[in-house]
Write an enzyme that holds these catalytic residues in place. Structure first.
Site, PDB file in Angstrom:
ATOM      1  N   ALA A   1      51.203  36.014  56.282  1.00 51.80           N
ATOM      2  CA  ALA A   1      51.010  36.450  54.824  1.00 51.80           C
ATOM      3  C   ALA A   1      50.097  35.592  53.994  1.00 51.80           C
ATOM      4  O   ALA A   1      49.815  34.535  54.438  1.00 51.80           O
ATOM      5  CB  ALA A   1      52.499  36.367  54.203  1.00 51.80           C
ATOM      6  N   GLN A   2      49.840  35.986  52.784  1.00 53.80           N
ATOM      7  CA  GLN A   2      49.198  34.903  51.980  1.00 53.80           C
ATOM      8  C   GLN A   2      49.671  35.240  50.432  1.00 53.80           C
ATOM      9  O   GLN A   2      50.530  36.275  50.099  1.00 53.80           O
ATOM     10  CB  GLN A   2      47.509  35.523  51.875  1.00 53.80           C
ATOM     11  CG  GLN A   2      47.087  36.954  51.290  1.00 53.80           C
ATOM     12  CD  GLN A   2      45.750  37.350  51.854  1.00 53.80           C
ATOM     13  OE1 GLN A   2      45.502  36.981  52.854  1.00 53.80           O
ATOM     14  NE2 GLN A   2      45.177  37.897  50.909  1.00 53.80           N
ATOM     15  N   VAL A   3      49.615  34.466  49.469  1.00 49.24           N
ATOM     16  CA  VAL A   3      50.153  34.181  48.461  1.00 49.24           C
ATOM     17  C   VAL A   3      49.173  34.235  47.211  1.00 49.24           C
ATOM     18  O   VAL A   3      48.082  33.485  47.370  1.00 49.24           O
ATOM     19  CB  VAL A   3      51.060  32.760  48.090  1.00 49.24           C
ATOM     20  CG1 VAL A   3      51.614  32.544  47.060  1.00 49.24           C
ATOM     21  CG2 VAL A   3      52.107  32.870  49.286  1.00 49.24           C
ATOM     22  N   SER A  39      47.123  30.866  52.285  1.00 50.03           N
ATOM     23  CA  SER A  39      46.964  31.743  53.366  1.00 50.03           C
ATOM     24  C   SER A  39      47.698  31.319  54.689  1.00 50.03           C
ATOM     25  O   SER A  39      47.135  30.385  55.133  1.00 50.03           O
ATOM     26  CB  SER A  39      45.565  32.306  53.836  1.00 50.03           C
ATOM     27  OG  SER A  39      45.619  33.170  54.467  1.00 50.03           O
ATOM     28  N   ALA A  40      48.760  31.955  55.045  1.00 45.04           N
ATOM     29  CA  ALA A  40      49.427  31.321  56.256  1.00 45.04           C
ATOM     30  C   ALA A  40      49.221  32.429  57.469  1.00 45.04           C
ATOM     31  O   ALA A  40      48.311  33.251  57.376  1.00 45.04           O
ATOM     32  CB  ALA A  40      51.008  31.181  56.052  1.00 45.04           C
ATOM     33  N   SER A  41      50.083  32.333  58.365  1.00 43.03           N
ATOM     34  CA  SER A  41      49.917  33.072  59.503  1.00 43.03           C
ATOM     35  C   SER A  41      50.281  34.658  59.484  1.00 43.03           C
ATOM     36  O   SER A  41      49.382  35.335  59.915  1.00 43.03           O
ATOM     37  CB  SER A  41      50.833  32.647  60.712  1.00 43.03           C
ATOM     38  OG  SER A  41      52.134  32.466  60.295  1.00 43.03           O
ATOM     39  N   LYS A  79      53.919  36.890  47.495  1.00 45.88           N
ATOM     40  CA  LYS A  79      53.636  37.095  49.027  1.00 45.88           C
ATOM     41  C   LYS A  79      53.289  38.354  49.617  1.00 45.88           C
ATOM     42  O   LYS A  79      54.321  39.406  49.498  1.00 45.88           O
ATOM     43  CB  LYS A  79      54.804  36.356  49.506  1.00 45.88           C
ATOM     44  CG  LYS A  79      54.505  35.990  50.996  1.00 45.88           C
ATOM     45  CD  LYS A  79      55.760  35.272  51.755  1.00 45.88           C
ATOM     46  CE  LYS A  79      55.616  34.710  53.109  1.00 45.88           C
ATOM     47  NZ  LYS A  79      56.900  33.972  53.564  1.00 45.88           N
ATOM     48  N   ASP A 107      61.951  26.948  60.407  1.00 43.72           N
ATOM     49  CA  ASP A 107      60.461  26.843  60.439  1.00 43.72           C
ATOM     50  C   ASP A 107      60.257  25.955  59.175  1.00 43.72           C
ATOM     51  O   ASP A 107      59.417  26.187  58.147  1.00 43.72           O
ATOM     52  CB  ASP A 107      59.561  28.315  60.041  1.00 43.72           C
ATOM     53  CG  ASP A 107      58.415  27.946  60.414  1.00 43.72           C
ATOM     54  OD1 ASP A 107      57.885  27.045  60.978  1.00 43.72           O
ATOM     55  OD2 ASP A 107      57.625  28.884  59.282  1.00 43.72           O
TER      56      ASP A 107
END
Length: 525
Positions: free
Chosen positions: A149-151, A145-147, A165, A300
């Site tokens: 989105a999540q996978v 889980s990122a800023s 994603k 990034d």
């Protein structure tokens, strides 16, 4: 009288309570997040304005600590795009005090995930189908889980393992408000600190908008992979996952599943007996090819976006896999050639050429520009006054500010590409290979030879002389790198302690020259 006041207070409280609930439930906490941002922004500005002064020089580090903590808390609590902004701060350690480096590096860790029900809603809204209609299997718990989105791990109907994603549903509601708050804060800081910053806003905002569009990310991934396949030097050592375009929407992207470990997980990939210097050289080569050759640059590249795995064609070899292609920057051809020439000129100590390129960019301080470019100390014709730096932190940082202000004064000429290049460069700091030599060779290889103004024979002679000087510079640099590396090993063996590595030496010198820090923990064991 009191009864009326109580009624007014109760009414205000009721309205505030209803507003809070509506904001919390239906408005993705937009009001709450912006109030938090503006409040802390005012406190930070006041803290710096009141306390950053000559008679308070001994407390400068305390100010940086307080401000960094406040900014970090805002990014962490607001989440979403604020995490991306915080990661951008973390990636600028070459020009920020130590507290920013220490705190904001934590923002590369996992962010809170949304529930499976929210994931289903996004997929249904974007595709018109439930996940069970698209996938044979779909993990309800996210693997990451990122800023924004999540996978989730899933399996297509044909049995193919994929990574799905899914964008967090609040992002679209929050984005425009977040970007408006970002504009307001940058404009406020520009006026308070008299440092030109606002010119960067629109460029940054445009790229953030692109990053939350997964159709754009899919296009970036395919394009980056096409460029990489054209680079013979990269060969099969780099890879970008296949994107399944038919399942990709603005908030949903399906890609090939990759089994690998993070670049920073050295114990993880050393189990395959990969050598650290080989893995890191490939990583530096990959990013250098983007910066100096294709001009299509991943903007990034934090450690979580780079994986290491056994090469499918030869399990004894490593392969670097580049993920998360949402934020890219396309260099203009003019800038790409200038940037290649800048690196080449810096390594050849061609002061006139460095100054000429900087002037074309509206910059009158080629020395500090060279330092920012290499992210290492660089002297043109003057020596730093180390005693002054040690004695007066206020004067040192004020000098840095004035030099940066001078560099940023001609905003129309400054290439916008420079805004994001530093983030790409930062990932390669602390590598056990000589990153500067590797990147300089890519720059020199792509700098080209101008045949327009001199005869072919003259060009050949000048080229050979330049080549000899360049190779000598590379030799001296490699010699210094090797000596420092072996000195470190000898010190560890006989003294049993920690010695200074090559990047540590660069950091010490950088502190002495500018009073700034280099974050060299990316590749630490």
């Amino acid at each position: 009288m009191w009864a009326r006041r109580l009624k007014i207070a109760a009414g205000v409280g009721a309205v505030a309570g209803i507003g809070y609930q509506v904001d919390q439930t239906y408005n993705a906490q937009v009001i709450k997040r912006n109030v938090r941002t503006l409040y802390n922004g005012i406190i930070i500005a006041a803290d710096y304005k009141i306390n950053f002064r000559p008679d308070n020089a001994d407390s400068i580090e305390n100010i940086h600590e307080r401000v960094a903590q406040r900014l970090y808390n805002v990014c962490r609590e607001n989440g979403g795009i604020y995490i991306k902004m915080g990661q951008a701060i973390a990636s600028q350690s070459a020009v920020l005090p130590a507290p920013y480096q220490r705190l904001f590096s934590n923002l590369f860790d996992s962010a809170p995930a949304v529930s499976y029900d929210e994931v289903v809603k996004v997929i249904e809204q974007d595709t018109g189908k439930h996940p069970d209609e698209i996938f044979m299997e779909f993990s309800k718990e996210p693997l990451a889980s990122a800023s924004i989105a999540q996978v989730h791990k899933a399996r297509l109907r044909d049995g193919t393992l994929v990574a799905v994603k899914v964008q967090k549903p609040a992002i679209q509601k929050q984005m425009e408000w977040d970007l408006l708050a970002y504009r307001a804060l940058v404009l406020t800081y520009e006026n308070i600190f008299d440092l030109p910053l606002y010119w960067t806003c629109q460029h940054v905002i445009d790229h953030i908008r692109q990053e939350v569009d997964f159709v754009n990310e899919a296009s970036n991934s395919n394009r980056a992979w096409e460029y990489m396949k054209r680079e013979p030097q990269l060969g099969d050592d780099v890879y970008c996952p296949i994107v399944y375009d038919r399942y990709t929407t603005k908030r949903l992207m399906v890609t090939e599943w990759i089994d690998g470990v993070k670049l920073t997980d050295r114990k993880g990939w050393e189990k395959w007996n990969f050598q650290d210097h080989q893995v890191m050289k490939t990583t530096v080569d990959m990013f250098a090819s983007q910066i100096f050759s294709s001009g299509f640059v991943h903007a990034d590249p934090h450690p979580g976006n780079v994986l290491v795995r056994p090469n499918p064609k030869n399990f004894k070899r490593h392969q670097i896999v580049l993920l998360d292609h949402g934020l890219y920057m396309q260099e203009s051809e003019t800038f790409r050639k200038q940037y290649c020439s800048l690196w080449k000129a810096i390594l050849l100590m061609d002061f006139d050429a460095v100054g000429d390129i900087c002037r074309q960019w509206g910059m009158d301080d080629p020395e500090i520009m060279a330092m920012i470019t290499l992210q290492r100390p660089y002297q043109l014709r003057r020596k730093p006054n180390k005693e002054t730096v040690k004695k007066d932190a206020y004067a040192t940082q004020l000098d840095v500010k004035e030099r940066l202000k001078k560099i940023l004064s001609d905003q129309d000429k400054i290439p916008r590409e420079l805004i994001f290049l530093g983030r790409n460069m930062e990932l390669m700091m602390g590598s056990p290979v000589n990153r500067i030599n590797i990147m300089a060779r890519w720059a020199a290889r792509n700098a080209g030879l101008d045949l327009s103004s001199r005869s072919a024979l003259t060009n050949i002679l000048r080229s050979q002389w330049g080549f000899a000087r360049f190779e000598f510079s590379m030799f001296v640099m490699n010699l210094g790198f090797t000596v420092q590396k072996w000195s470190d090993k000898v010190y560890r063996y006989f003294m049993g302690g920690e010695a200074q590595g090559f990047e540590d030496v660069l950091e010490t010198q950088m502190r002495a020259m500018l009073g700034i820090n280099v974050n060299n923990v990316t590749f630490d064991a």
